[in-house]
Design an enzyme around this catalytic site. Structure first.
Site, PDB file in Angstrom:
ATOM      1  NE  ARG B   8      -3.809  -1.931  -0.277  1.00  0.00           N
ATOM      2  CZ  ARG B   8      -3.600  -3.033  -0.020  1.00  0.00           C
ATOM      3  NH1 ARG B   8      -2.794  -4.143  -0.091  1.00  0.00           N
ATOM      4  NH2 ARG B   8      -4.464  -4.219   0.027  1.00  0.00           N
ATOM      5  CG  ASP B 126      12.171  15.409  29.080  1.00  0.00           C
ATOM      6  OD1 ASP B 126      12.718  15.312  28.857  1.00  0.00           O
ATOM      7  OD2 ASP B 126      11.448  14.275  30.204  1.00  0.00           O
ATOM      8  CG  ASN B 127      15.897  17.854  27.802  1.00  0.00           C
ATOM      9  OD1 ASN B 127      16.947  18.340  27.060  1.00  0.00           O
ATOM     10  ND2 ASN B 127      15.449  15.928  28.446  1.00  0.00           N
ATOM     11  CG  PHE B 128      14.254  23.415  25.131  1.00  0.00           C
ATOM     12  CD1 PHE B 128      13.915  23.279  23.511  1.00  0.00           C
ATOM     13  CD2 PHE B 128      12.821  23.872  25.211  1.00  0.00           C
ATOM     14  CE1 PHE B 128      12.599  24.290  22.756  1.00  0.00           C
ATOM     15  CE2 PHE B 128      11.568  23.546  24.772  1.00  0.00           C
ATOM     16  CZ  PHE B 128      11.387  24.198  22.840  1.00  0.00           C
ATOM     17  CB  CYS B 167      20.134  25.309  13.228  1.00  0.00           C
ATOM     18  SG  CYS B 167      20.315  27.238  14.935  1.00  0.00           S
ATOM     19  CB  CYS B 182       7.568  21.290  33.702  1.00  0.00           C
ATOM     20  SG  CYS B 182       9.707  20.472  32.278  1.00  0.00           S
ATOM     21  CB  CYS B 241      23.010  31.401  13.788  1.00  0.00           C
ATOM     22  SG  CYS B 241      22.594  29.505  15.103  1.00  0.00           S
TER      23      CYS B 241
END
Lengths: 67, 340
Positions: B8, B126-128, B167, B182, B241
């Site tokens: 498929r 779950d974090n920067f 980025c 959080c 940057c």
């Protein structure tokens, strides 16, 4: 006046004159926001200069961390 | 190739036989095996990528089961490391995919080994702190990576292409300050699927040679509030940057070798990562058993024990989670008291 925020129509009072006023109205002032006003990304210092008019389109994005 | 298995997907013209061949030759790194990582890993496994590497530092707990689709009650009862439980389930789904499971932090040394071998990185962290590290390593080795994040009913995603898009470091001023990510506002499962749908569709485009179909936009939505936003991100590129301009120095790859602590998102938990690496769990267990007050649980990957109102989990790589506190100093004290 009526504007569009993140794709949805929003009726705002005349006291809300610019993007900064809209952020306060939406109670988003504590978050770092990426804001596009009529397809133009604004720097933070431009928020007070960006005057809102009827029919304007505003997109607001904020980053979150969860995964 | 087992033509029927992917029939498929091959019928879908933009992929076709040629695209499927490319997928089978691809290696994708997924960083994080929580909600986003579980869903992404299953999608890519079913789609038939050749190789998947999954890195995760955590183990399965009851509150994960509502949205982390690869895990079962048995995984929870056995406190299985998420990377290992994910690999088990994914191997049942598609035994043709080579899956590497790494139980540990996505830290510089590990990423330096794996990233050059991969075609793409999926962000499911779950974090920067980890995301900025991924950003710089992806820039350094010229690999695309796909940011994705969720909270409550809100999700956001963006595909970072070296030399083609801004980025994450360009967008640094928009990254919320520590802790604000959080919010203990919970999460609903469909927002995970929606972010992963975006991420994996972008991944399929990249891996099958359909770059022209990429969105190129910063996409966010709130499913509960019926909001959807797409933004052209090019204007956010920073000409100077430090991670992606011609003056790049990769600030997020700088080493820091101290005992590192991290307060885990909304979990009332602190992670400690000591310098020393491998830990003999049996030795530690033997010592701890001398203290009759301590209730001990062991599996081949970790040991867990409770003291006072804390639960301490020690992994083979030396990392330790102290549950029951958000205070790094308190967590360090407990760590030194019981684990030296």
């Amino acid at each position: 006046m009526k504007i569009t925020v993140n794709g949805n129509g929003l009726e705002i009072q005349d006291e809300v004159k610019h993007i900064k006023g809209l952020i306060d109205f939406l109670e988003l002032e504590d978050k770092p926001l990426i804001i596009e006003h009529n397809q133009q990304i604004l720097q933070k210092e431009e928020h007070e200069k960006a005057v809102l008019e009827n029919g304007d389109k505003v997109e607001i994005v904020h980053f979150v961390g969860g995964g | 190739m087992e033509t029927n298995r992917y029939h498929r997907q091959i019928l879908f013209a933009p992929i076709g036989e040629a695209g499927q061949e490319k997928l089978i030759r691809s290696h994708v790194l997924i960083v994080g095996a929580g909600a986003l990582g579980s869903s992404s890993a299953e999608a890519l496994t079913r789609a038939g990528v050749g190789q998947l590497t999954i890195i995760d530092r955590d183990y399965v707990e009851e509150s994960n089961l509502q949205r982390q689709q690869l895990f079962s009650e048995a995984d929870m009862k056995q406190k299985m490391p998420k990377a290992v439980a994910a690999k088990q389930r994914l191997s049942e789904v598609n035994s043709h995919v080579k899956i590497d499971a790494i139980v540990g932090d996505a830290e510089i040394d590990i990423l330096r080994e794996i990233v050059p071998e991969t075609d793409l990185i999926i962000d499911a962290t779950d974090n920067f702190e980890t995301r900025l590290l991924l950003n710089d390593i992806a820039q350094k080795y010229q690999k695309p990576w796909i940011y994705g994040a969720v909270v409550a009913s809100y999700g956001v995603t963006f595909t970072v292409l070296p030399d083609k898009t801004p980025c994450l470091q360009c967008l640094q001023e928009y990254i919320p300050a520590n802790g604000a990510t959080c919010d203990s506002v919970g999460i609903i499962q469909p927002v995970v699927q929606k972010v992963v749908s975006q991420q994996i569709t972008e991944a399929l485009k990249l891996l099958t040679g359909n770059e022209a179909a990429l969105s190129g936009k910063l996409i966010s939505f709130d499913l509960w509030k019926n909001e959807h936003t797409e933004m052209e991100a090019e204007a956010l590129r920073k000409p100077d940057c430090p991670s992606c301009s011609s003056k790049r120095s990769y600030p997020n790859l700088a080493y820091d070798s101290r005992l590192k602590t991290a307060v885990l998102c909304g979990r009332n938990t602190v992670q400690l990562r000591p310098q020393r690496k491998q830990t003999d769990l049996d030795e530690v267990a033997k010592e701890l058993k001398k203290n009759k007050q301590i209730k001990l649980f062991e599996n081949p990957y970790l040991l867990s024990f409770e003291v006072d109102s804390f639960r301490i989990v020690l992994f083979q790589d030396g990392r330790t989670l102290v549950h029951g506190t958000m205070d790094s100093i308190e967590a360090k004290n407990i760590y030194h008291r019981y684990l030296g």
